[in-house]
Design a protein around this motif. Structure first.
Motif, short mmCIF file in Angstrom:
data_model
loop_
_atom_site.label_atom_id
_atom_site.label_comp_id
_atom_site.label_asym_id
_atom_site.label_seq_id
_atom_site.Cartn_x
_atom_site.Cartn_y
_atom_site.Cartn_z
N LEU A 45 9.20 59.46 -72.50
CA LEU A 45 8.35 58.94 -73.58
C LEU A 45 7.22 59.91 -73.89
N LEU A 46 6.54 60.38 -72.86
CA LEU A 46 5.39 61.27 -73.07
C LEU A 46 5.83 62.57 -73.74
N ASP B 188 9.27 51.97 -75.45
CA ASP B 188 9.49 53.03 -76.43
C ASP B 188 8.33 53.02 -77.44
N MET B 189 7.15 52.89 -76.87
CA MET B 189 5.95 52.77 -77.67
C MET B 189 5.71 53.99 -78.54
N HIS B 190 5.23 53.76 -79.77
CA HIS B 190 4.98 54.90 -80.66
C HIS B 190 3.56 55.42 -80.43
N LEU B 191 3.44 56.40 -79.52
CA LEU B 191 2.11 56.84 -79.11
C LEU B 191 1.35 57.51 -80.26
N SER B 192 2.05 58.14 -81.20
CA SER B 192 1.32 58.78 -82.32
C SER B 192 0.71 57.72 -83.22
N ASP B 193 1.46 56.64 -83.50
CA ASP B 193 0.89 55.54 -84.30
C ASP B 193 -0.33 54.95 -83.59
N GLY C 178 -20.45 45.74 -76.10
CA GLY C 178 -20.20 45.94 -77.54
C GLY C 178 -19.52 47.26 -77.87
N ARG C 179 -18.81 47.84 -76.88
CA ARG C 179 -18.14 49.12 -77.17
C ARG C 179 -16.85 48.88 -77.97
N ALA C 180 -16.42 49.92 -78.68
CA ALA C 180 -15.29 49.76 -79.63
C ALA C 180 -13.95 49.85 -78.91
N LEU C 181 -13.39 48.69 -78.59
CA LEU C 181 -12.08 48.62 -77.93
C LEU C 181 -11.10 47.97 -78.91
N TYR C 182 -9.98 48.61 -79.13
CA TYR C 182 -9.01 48.10 -80.10
C TYR C 182 -7.66 47.84 -79.45
N GLY C 183 -6.88 46.98 -80.10
CA GLY C 183 -5.53 46.69 -79.62
C GLY C 183 -4.51 47.26 -80.60
N PHE C 184 -3.43 47.81 -80.06
CA PHE C 184 -2.34 48.34 -80.88
C PHE C 184 -1.10 47.53 -80.49
N VAL C 185 -0.60 46.72 -81.42
CA VAL C 185 0.51 45.83 -81.06
C VAL C 185 1.83 46.59 -81.11
N HIS C 186 2.51 46.61 -79.97
CA HIS C 186 3.81 47.27 -79.87
C HIS C 186 4.89 46.18 -79.96
N ARG C 187 5.94 46.45 -80.75
CA ARG C 187 6.96 45.40 -80.93
C ARG C 187 8.37 45.84 -80.53
N GLY C 188 8.48 46.99 -79.89
CA GLY C 188 9.82 47.47 -79.53
C GLY C 188 10.20 47.05 -78.12
N LEU C 189 10.74 48.01 -77.39
CA LEU C 189 11.16 47.77 -76.00
C LEU C 189 9.92 47.78 -75.10
#
Ligand code: GDD
Ligand code: MG
Length: 360
Positions: A41-42, A111-116, A204-215
């Motif tokens: 993956l990497l 199979d996360m899309h690390l670039s996205d 209050g630091r900027a933490l975001y979530g990236f939703v992965h929907r694959g494997l």
């Protein structure tokens, strides 16, 4: 995003007995060491510089995987004398890092899309972005609640039933800015999930979530270790790192494997290299490791057998996990749910009896 840290220092207690001799990231999944899927993956996203954060069994790792050249990457080892926890381990790897870094739990396959994920991270000016994955039951994971923009509002590790408000969990993959890693206290045992993320949210630091929907799957428990085999057996052709060749529909075999023409194979079956299958019956999801032998008359249903194990004649195995170098001697009946540790001998004629009738 040029470097990654893989957290590999856990004891793997929920995968005993297999982790007694083999650290969790080196356990085979479809006959390939688990961590090779993570390297794959990497590499797909151009990451070749990988820090392995280790404690437990670090000598074993170094011996088995060396400097990474064999895998087309470069490993740096960050070694903990005593376990520093997930946060402490990431902080300890800081001297090896020089920019936004991908961090992976060592037991997660995706199979996360690390670039996205990186685009979202930089677009939001985040200090940390966490991959999220929707599951039916989040209770065994870290629960993460976000707002409609993806900003993380709450992080609850192993939530109790009344704390479960959403179904998105921490998928064990992060993108962290150096400033974030630097803010973790050094040389201390800290958990990124229980200590670092909740405090960063309060600050209050900027933490975001990236939703992965694959494997997405983890191999943290015996159940999930079996489940990942069952699920991926149907997807072998998606993984070029599995070198076994397809013989026919539902059957793959490695080099130098011999199958008796009268063997009955009905299901999805992967045989490793140098295996020997006699006049046996293999049914359902079956994965057999390198150099293992299945003798005449044996019947194996929905089971995983690791390397160099022999299942002798007329055995019946149903929903079993069998370790390396075992002998299941003739006519033994195992399963469902039996787990046999490496180097064990079972039988001959081992079986279960029905003790419920004793009272009468
Ligand atoms: N180097 C190092 N040092 N690694 C560690 C240590 C340590 O002291 N402790 C744990 N690890 C590694 C483990 O080997 C594993 O790869 C990873 O950190 C996560 O630890 P687990 O013990 O597997 O945690 P978990 O499965 O209970 O929960 C984690 O993973 C879930 C996803 O599978 C959490 O991150 C949850 O929030 C997440 O949902
Ligand atoms: Mg885990």
């Amino acid at each position: 995003m040029k470097k990654a840290v893989i957290l590999m220092g856990g004891l793997g207690t929920r995968l005993r007995p297999f982790t007694i001799h083999t650290p969790k990231p080196l356990l085979p999944v479809l006959n390939v060491p688990f961590f090779a899927y993570q390297l794959d993956l990497l590499k797909r996203f151009g990451i070749h510089d990988i820090v392995l954060a280790l404690g437990y069994r670090s000598a074993h790792f170094k011996r088995m995987i060396g400097n990474g050249r064999k895998w087309g990457v470069r490993f740096r080892y960050s070694l903990e004398k005593t376990p520093l926890g997930t946060g402490g381990a990431i902080r300890k790897a800081l001297p090896f890092l020089n920019g936004p870094t991908v961090v992976l739990n060592g037991d997660v396959l995706s199979d996360m899309h690390l670039s996205d994920m990186f685009h979202l991270h930089s677009g939001k000016n985040a200090e940390a972005t966490l991959a999220l994955f929707p599951v039916k039951d989040p209770s065994a994971f870290g629960l993460i609640e976000t707002d409609s923009e993806g900003r993380i509002l709450r992080f609850t590790e192993k939530p109790s039933p009344d704390e479960i408000t959403v179904n998105t969990i921490n998928a064990g993959a992060y993108l962290l800015e150096l400033s974030f890693i630097r803010s973790i206290p050094p040389d201390k045992n800290v958990s990124i999930e229980r200590d670092v993320f909740p405090v960063a949210l309060k600050d209050g630091r900027a933490l975001y979530g990236f939703v992965h929907r694959g494997l997405w799957t983890d191999i943290g428990t015996l159940k999930s270790y079996w489940q990942v085999h069952k699920d991926l057996l149907h997807k072998i052709s998606n993984f070029p790192i599995i070198t076994a060749k397809q013989i026919r529909r539902g059957l793959w075999a490695g080099k130098k494997t011999v199958i008796h023409p009268d063997a009955k194979i009905d299901g999805t079956v992967l045989l490793g290299e140098g295996c020997h299958v006699g006049r046996a019956v293999l049914k359902g999801a079956v994965c057999i490791g390198n150099g293992s032998q299945i003798k005449d008359g044996a019947q194996i249903t929905d089971s995983l057998i690791l390397d160099r194990t022999t299942v002798h004649s007329s055995c019946r195995l149903d929903h079993c996990l069998i370790g390396n170098h075992c002998h299941i001697q003739e006519s033994s009946i195992l399963g469902p749910g039996d787990v046999v540790a490496d180097r064990s001998t079972v039988g001959p004629f081992a079986q279960r009896f029905s003790y419920e009738d004793d009272a009468t």
